[in-house]
Design an enzyme around this catalytic site. Structure first.
Site, PDB file in Angstrom:
ATOM      1  N   CYS A 151      76.843  38.185  79.950  1.00 24.69           N
ATOM      2  CA  CYS A 151      75.886  39.025  80.670  1.00 24.69           C
ATOM      3  C   CYS A 151      74.756  39.414  79.720  1.00 24.69           C
ATOM      4  O   CYS A 151      74.973  39.571  78.519  1.00 24.69           O
ATOM      5  CB  CYS A 151      76.569  40.275  81.211  1.00 24.69           C
ATOM      6  SG  CYS A 151      75.528  41.291  82.300  1.00 24.69           S
TER       7      CYS A 151
ATOM      8  N   CYS B 108      74.636  46.991  79.376  1.00 28.53           N
ATOM      9  CA  CYS B 108      74.947  48.363  79.793  1.00 28.53           C
ATOM     10  C   CYS B 108      75.874  48.980  78.748  1.00 28.53           C
ATOM     11  O   CYS B 108      76.844  48.355  78.315  1.00 28.53           O
ATOM     12  CB  CYS B 108      75.604  48.368  81.168  1.00 28.53           C
ATOM     13  SG  CYS B 108      74.506  47.770  82.481  1.00 28.53           S
TER      14      CYS B 108
ATOM     15  N   GLU C 163      86.468  34.940  83.854  1.00 29.38           N
ATOM     16  CA  GLU C 163      87.629  35.637  84.376  1.00 29.38           C
ATOM     17  C   GLU C 163      87.418  36.004  85.847  1.00 29.38           C
ATOM     18  O   GLU C 163      86.327  36.409  86.246  1.00 29.38           O
ATOM     19  CB  GLU C 163      87.916  36.890  83.555  1.00 29.38           C
ATOM     20  CG  GLU C 163      88.429  36.563  82.159  1.00 29.38           C
ATOM     21  CD  GLU C 163      88.788  37.773  81.329  1.00 29.38           C
ATOM     22  OE1 GLU C 163      89.732  37.677  80.527  1.00 29.38           O
ATOM     23  OE2 GLU C 163      88.118  38.823  81.485  1.00 29.38           O
TER      24      GLU C 163
ATOM     25  N   CYS D 131      86.819  47.263  86.410  1.00 29.63           N
ATOM     26  CA  CYS D 131      85.373  47.063  86.430  1.00 29.63           C
ATOM     27  C   CYS D 131      84.780  47.235  85.042  1.00 29.63           C
ATOM     28  O   CYS D 131      85.057  48.218  84.351  1.00 29.63           O
ATOM     29  CB  CYS D 131      84.719  48.052  87.397  1.00 29.63           C
ATOM     30  SG  CYS D 131      85.076  47.714  89.128  1.00 29.63           S
TER      31      CYS D 131
ATOM     32  N   CYS E 282      87.692  39.610  92.906  1.00 34.95           N
ATOM     33  CA  CYS E 282      86.495  39.899  92.115  1.00 34.95           C
ATOM     34  C   CYS E 282      86.062  38.628  91.399  1.00 34.95           C
ATOM     35  O   CYS E 282      86.790  38.075  90.570  1.00 34.95           O
ATOM     36  CB  CYS E 282      86.788  41.006  91.111  1.00 34.95           C
ATOM     37  SG  CYS E 282      85.369  41.472  90.092  1.00 34.95           S
TER      38      CYS E 282
ATOM     39  N   CYS F  62      79.824  49.047  79.199  1.00 35.96           N
ATOM     40  CA  CYS F  62      80.448  47.877  79.828  1.00 35.96           C
ATOM     41  C   CYS F  62      80.892  46.860  78.784  1.00 35.96           C
ATOM     42  O   CYS F  62      80.083  46.384  77.980  1.00 35.96           O
ATOM     43  CB  CYS F  62      79.464  47.233  80.810  1.00 35.96           C
ATOM     44  SG  CYS F  62      80.115  45.776  81.652  1.00 35.96           S
TER      45      CYS F  62
END
Length: 341
Positions: free
Chosen positions: A121, A125, A94, A326, A114, A128
């Site tokens: 990932c 975290c 994305e 974010c 962005c 996230c």
């Protein structure tokens, strides 16, 4: 025969490789190719119209462009756009364009892009959403560059203006993945964007969760701006929120940041941005801002930092209604939004 990707090579590499494959092509022909790709945003060798048919056929025989396929587009009520792009197979990522709503001209065709650096990932975290998607692989340099070229085409950014008045005026590596865990491809992509799309290094910001040993290389190999996902002022809390802190605790992280800044001493305006997600009842108390006791709101938290002469901006989340803010980017459609704590 495996074709070479034109976007994956630097200009010196093109000057070397293309004549090896196509001896009749000269330096000015290679400059024409660069102009088609980066000045006019043409994604297809067949559209390199000022090259001879013979040269275009030879280029197609040895090289490719591999532009992404748009699988989905979502537009937020605040104008933020999110694109789901496919680079072949299950390689979905994305990319998000955030319009500058604070412009005096209220120009919603100018803003920040962005960009993602990995599919998924590995950092996990706790707050996230991106971290709930398993890391599949690193994005190649041409796939990172292609996100920028795609966005410029979608937004009407070509032909590229001679001035710095670009539709995408800032690029942030804050999408899916940890950029410093894919440093070779990220570095090569950033250098290409700086050189070929005429971006100042200060218009590109690399965000890291804290891969301390590689932070100085952001200066020496790219020269771009740096943002650090901090989210906690002490190791015990940061170990929970940002697990990479267990490997590179705050003392080591801050030392690497200081080294980054020392390497930028020639530019007194250079600074590091610290990103701090406010989590109600987790990291938003006086203890975390001033080592005191009571819970406070965002503005009070920022006021404490400002009183210590620390430049502080409270940033409103953009595109949250389409999961474009974010930490919300995720390639796969899954019902699980945040991992259980």
């Amino acid at each position: 025969m495996n074709k070479l990707n034109l976007l994956a090579m630097t200009k010196p590499e093109l000057y070397k490789v293309i004549p090896e494959k196509i001896p009749s092509m000269k330096k000015f022909n290679i400059n024409q190719i660069q102009t088609h790709i980066f000045k006019h945003g043409r994604p297809d060798i067949e559209r390199f119209v000022n090259l001879s048919m013979e040269h275009r056929n030879c280029l197609n025989q040895h090289f490719e462009m591999s532009t992404p396929i748009l699988k989905d587009e979502q537009i937020s009520k605040d104008g933020t756009k999110k694109w789901l792009l496919n680079f072949g197979g299950d390689a979905d990522i994305e990319t998000v364009f955030i319009p500058d709503s604070h412009s005096k001209k209220v120009d919603f065709f100018k803003g920040t892009l962005c960009v993602s650096s990995q599919i998924g990932c590995s950092l996990n975290c706790s707050f996230c959403r991106t971290g709930t998607q398993k890391l599949m692989r690193n994005l190649q340099s041409h796939e990172i560059i292609n996100q920028v070229l795609f966005a410029l085409r979608q937004l009407g950014g070509f032909p590229l203006p001679v001035s710095n008045a670009k539709i995408v005026d800032n690029i942030v590596l804050m999408g899916q993945g940890e950029p410093l865990y894919n440093f070779a491809n990220v570095s090569k992509a950033c250098r290409s964007i700086i050189e070929n799309l005429n971006y100042s290094p200060y218009r590109i910001t690399l965000s890291t969760s804290g891969v301390a040993p590689l932070i100085p290389k952001v200066t020496t190999e790219i020269g771009c701006s740096l943002a650090v996902s901090l989210h906690a002022p002490n190791d015990s809390l940061r170990d929970v929120l940002v697990p990479i802190n267990k490997t590179y605790p705050l003392k080591i992280l801050m030392t690497s940041i200081q080294q980054y800044l020392r390497l930028h001493q020639y530019n007194k305006n250079r600074r590091v941005t610290f990103e701090y997600v406010m989590l109600d009842g987790v990291n938003d108390s006086d203890v975390h801002a001033k080592e005191l006791i009571q819970l406070v709101g965002i503005e009070e938290f920022a006021a404490i930092l400002r009183s210590a002469n620390i430049a502080t901006t409270v940033r409103v989340s953009r595109g949250s209604d389409i999961s474009a803010a974010c930490g919300q980017l995720k390639s796969k459609n899954e019902s699980k939004y945040l991992r259980n704590k």
